[in-house]
Design an enzyme around this catalytic site. Structure first.
Site, PDB file in Angstrom:
ATOM      1  N   GLU A  24       0.844  -1.209   0.000  1.00 49.59           N
ATOM      2  CA  GLU A  24       0.000   0.000   0.000  1.00 49.59           C
ATOM      3  C   GLU A  24       0.876   1.256   0.000  1.00 49.59           C
ATOM      4  OE1 GLU A  24      -1.331   2.167   3.164  1.00 49.59           O
ATOM      5  OE2 GLU A  24      -1.131   0.586   4.667  1.00 49.59           O
ATOM      6  N   LYS A 156      -4.411  -0.889  14.322  1.00 48.07           N
ATOM      7  CA  LYS A 156      -3.731  -0.027  15.290  1.00 48.07           C
ATOM      8  C   LYS A 156      -4.523   0.072  16.560  1.00 48.07           C
ATOM      9  CE  LYS A 156      -0.473   2.597  13.242  1.00 48.07           C
ATOM     10  NZ  LYS A 156      -1.137   2.648  11.939  1.00 48.07           N
TER      11      LYS A 156
HETATM   12  N1  PSU Z   1      -1.919   1.919   9.630  1.00 48.93           N
HETATM   13  C1  PSU Z   1      -0.660   2.449   9.683  1.00 48.93           C
HETATM   14  N2  PSU Z   1      -0.332   3.468   8.889  1.00 48.93           N
HETATM   15  C2  PSU Z   1      -1.211   3.954   7.990  1.00 48.93           C
HETATM   16  C3  PSU Z   1      -2.518   3.359   7.903  1.00 48.93           C
HETATM   17  C4  PSU Z   1      -2.825   2.362   8.748  1.00 48.93           C
HETATM   18  O1  PSU Z   1       0.161   2.017  10.449  1.00 48.93           O
HETATM   19  O2  PSU Z   1      -0.855   4.878   7.267  1.00 48.93           O
HETATM   20  C5  PSU Z   1      -3.441   3.792   6.805  1.00 48.93           C
HETATM   21  C6  PSU Z   1      -3.760   2.541   5.953  1.00 48.93           C
HETATM   22  O3  PSU Z   1      -3.543   2.866   4.602  1.00 48.93           O
HETATM   23  C7  PSU Z   1      -5.217   2.289   6.243  1.00 48.93           C
HETATM   24  C8  PSU Z   1      -5.702   3.685   6.501  1.00 48.93           C
HETATM   25  O4  PSU Z   1      -5.881   1.654   5.177  1.00 48.93           O
HETATM   26  O5  PSU Z   1      -4.670   4.284   7.282  1.00 48.93           O
HETATM   27  C9  PSU Z   1      -7.021   3.718   7.230  1.00 48.93           C
HETATM   28  O6  PSU Z   1      -7.503   5.018   7.214  1.00 48.93           O
HETATM   29  P1  PSU Z   1      -9.010   5.317   7.700  1.00 48.93           P
HETATM   30  O7  PSU Z   1      -9.025   4.987   9.162  1.00 48.93           O
HETATM   31  O8  PSU Z   1      -9.258   6.767   7.402  1.00 48.93           O
HETATM   32  O9  PSU Z   1      -9.885   4.393   6.899  1.00 48.93           O
END
Ligand code: PSU
Ligand code: MN
Length: 299
Positions: A24, A156
């Site tokens: 990603e 996370k």
């Molecule tokens: N976890 C990490 N770093 C990140 C993300 C998740 O350690 O940058 C990113 C991933 O790309 C995940 C996104 O898909 O955050 C989720 O964002 P949201 O909660 O806005 O859906």
């Protein structure tokens, strides 16, 4: 549908049915600070190669979908200050407006699936946010729809992990522990939550995917890997750091897509960058494991 731009080696590997691992790019554009973002992206690609698989970093550059980047393209993305965060709902808009974009787990899975890639490595998936239970990452419903093995260190701990766990169960996404009985909490190996199945051999994970998809089930398979022991952080210490960051996000009225990047940045500052080091190490470790799973899957 607009054609993708594949790197030569990704295109060739897909043609020859060789192992490819999608990576990603929100982590590059929004998840990590510079210059650690580029350093980590390169280290993840190398980790996949070291396992004899081909890395396909997925992103958008000037509105074009890329799967597999050359050195210049990776550098361009890592230094792009205007890159947006692209979840699955944003892909068409980013194409039309010719934007640079880092794809989230949901954005990357959508594109990887169109390209025919079966294995994907990331750090942590999005999930159900604490406090605002209507803030559910698009990663979760996407995991229920797209058949790809997603290697991560859980979600996370800034999230509501038990809510996230329940959502995955409802949507029929198997949660596998690689050499662990417990769902990792990203920076920490423990969360107090159980995985559905533990496997100690990667070959078993590749077999699990074939049986699951062979029945016509089309969800992703979430493979969770504990963060490397030498840089992981204790769960109770991280809980304290996370609560601090969440209350600051509330004070500053940070909402929506900005929430995750804001929290990550705050936590890194509060932990003297120890969380950053842990984040980088687990990303590279997950890329190694994903490379090995891809090799098993295509054997
Ligand atoms: N976890 C990490 N770093 C990140 C993300 C998740 O350690 O940058 C990113 C991933 O790309 C995940 C996104 O898909 O955050 C989720 O964002 P949201 O909660 O806005 O859906
Ligand atoms: Mn959200």
């Amino acid at each position: 549908m607009k054609k993708f731009i594949f790197s030569n080696e990704v295109e060739q590997a897909l043609k020859d049915n060789k192992p490819v691992v999608a990576l990603e790019s929100t982590v590059i554009t929004h998840g990590l600070p510079r210059p650690e973002n580029l350093e980590t992206a390169r280290a993840m690609e190398k980790a996949v190669r070291d396992e004899s698989a081909i890395p396909a970093t997925i992103c958008l550059l000037k509105g074009e979908i890329h799967a597999g980047l050359n050195n210049d393209e990776l550098e361009t993305l890592a230094n792009s200050v205007k890159a947006i965060k692209v979840s699955r709902r944003d892909i068409a808009g980013a194409i039309l407006k010719r934007l640079d974009g880092g794809t989230t787990v949901s954005g990357t899975m959508t594109i990887a699936d169109m390209a025919g890639i079966k294995v994907f490595a990331t750090g942590g998936i999005g999930g159900v946010h604490r406090g605002n239970h209507m803030d559910i990452s698009a990663d979760l419903p996407t995991l229920s729809k797209i058949p790809i093995i997603v290697v991560c260190s859980g979600a996370k701990s800034i999230l509501d992990l038990s809510g996230t766990r329940e959502y995955l169960e409802t949507e029929g996404v198997p949660v596998i522990g690689y050499q662990t009985d417990e769902l990792p909490a990203f920076y920490s190996p423990t969360s107090g939550l159980k995985v559905d199945f533990r496997f100690d051999k990667l070959k078993e994970i590749a077999e699990f995917a074939k049986i699951h998809w062979g029945m016509g089930l089309s969800s992703a398979i979430l493979v969770t890997v504990p963060p490397p022991a030498d840089s992981s952080l204790p769960a109770d210490y991280m809980e304290e750091m996370i609560n601090l960051a969440i209350s600051e996000a509330g004070d500053r009225q940070i909402t929506g897509a900005a929430t995750t990047p804001f929290l990550l940045d705050r936590i890194s500052k509060q932990t003297d960058q120890r969380s950053l080091k842990s984040n980088m190490d687990l990303l590279v470790n997950n890329a190694h494991i994903a490379g090995q799973i891809a090799v098993e899957f295509y054997r």
